[in-house]
Design a protein around this motif. Structure first.
Motif, PDB file in Angstrom:
ATOM      1  N   LYS A 160      26.221 -17.705  56.886  1.00 15.73           N
ATOM      2  CA  LYS A 160      25.324 -16.941  56.186  1.00 15.73           C
ATOM      3  C   LYS A 160      25.988 -16.292  55.160  1.00 15.73           C
ATOM      4  N   ARG A 161      27.343 -15.824  55.357  1.00 11.80           N
ATOM      5  CA  ARG A 161      28.182 -15.244  54.185  1.00 11.80           C
ATOM      6  C   ARG A 161      28.394 -16.000  53.106  1.00 11.80           C
ATOM      7  N   LEU A 162      28.449 -17.385  53.442  1.00 10.24           N
ATOM      8  CA  LEU A 162      28.313 -18.398  52.308  1.00 10.24           C
ATOM      9  C   LEU A 162      26.945 -18.692  51.579  1.00 10.24           C
ATOM     10  N   GLU A 163      25.939 -17.772  52.417  1.00  3.86           N
ATOM     11  CA  GLU A 163      24.675 -18.020  51.770  1.00  3.86           C
ATOM     12  C   GLU A 163      23.863 -19.457  52.053  1.00  3.86           C
ATOM     13  N   TYR A 164      24.207 -19.758  53.180  1.00  7.80           N
ATOM     14  CA  TYR A 164      23.247 -21.001  53.647  1.00  7.80           C
ATOM     15  C   TYR A 164      22.062 -20.688  54.296  1.00  7.80           C
ATOM     16  N   SER A 165      21.013 -21.305  54.223  1.00  5.55           N
ATOM     17  CA  SER A 165      19.742 -20.953  55.115  1.00  5.55           C
ATOM     18  C   SER A 165      19.874 -21.344  56.363  1.00  5.55           C
TER      19      SER A 165
END
Length: 145
Positions: free
Chosen positions: A96-101
């Motif tokens: 999530k920190r890497l902005e994956y859904s």
């Protein structure tokens, strides 16, 4: 009545509506022929192909498991052991920190996306409160960079 056909979201095969809903939720009909052994966990690239998941998330899973294929299988398995749950939440937190859904994370981890959402809520609290969990997450993020 003839059942309408639609495309599977994972394998792009033309399937019936009931098969497509089953396929979209967890298991793809095309991928079911793959044997359920730890052989599918030999590399992040192979896991990404088999699970139809993002390669970066699969690499996070392998880093958390130290490259051990049995441990990768356990992380993606159904065990609710405390250590495995902590590893899963660390992977979710970093993905999530890497902005994956949530959906992409869930596909890589063999979970439903509401389970990943729940794990992310818990991981945000653990990251603030638990120094060991924070260290585990930071170790994953250093390796991901």
């Amino acid at each position: 009545m003839v059942e309408r056909k639609q495309y599977c979201r994972q394998c792009e095969a033309r399937v019936t509506l009931t098969e497509a809903s089953r396929c979209a939720s967890r298991f793809c009909k095309v991928k079911q022929d793959w044997p359920v052994t730890s052989a599918r966990y030999t590399s992040p690239e192979l896991l990404a192909v088999v699970a139809n998941a993002e390669l970066v998330i699969c690499r996070l899973i392998f880093r958390a498991a130290d490259g051990n294929s049995d441990k990768v299988a356990a992380i993606r398995g159904s065990s609710t052991a405390r250590g495995l749950c902590d590893i899963r939440m660390a992977i979710i937190h970093e993905a999530k920190r890497l902005e994956y859904s949530y959906h992409k994370i869930a596909r890589a981890m063999n979970r439903a996306h509401p389970t990943v959402m729940h794990g992310h809520r818990i991981s945000r609290r653990l990251y603030v409160d638990d120094a060991d969990f924070r260290a585990r997450c930071d170790a994953l993020s250093v390796e991901a960079a």
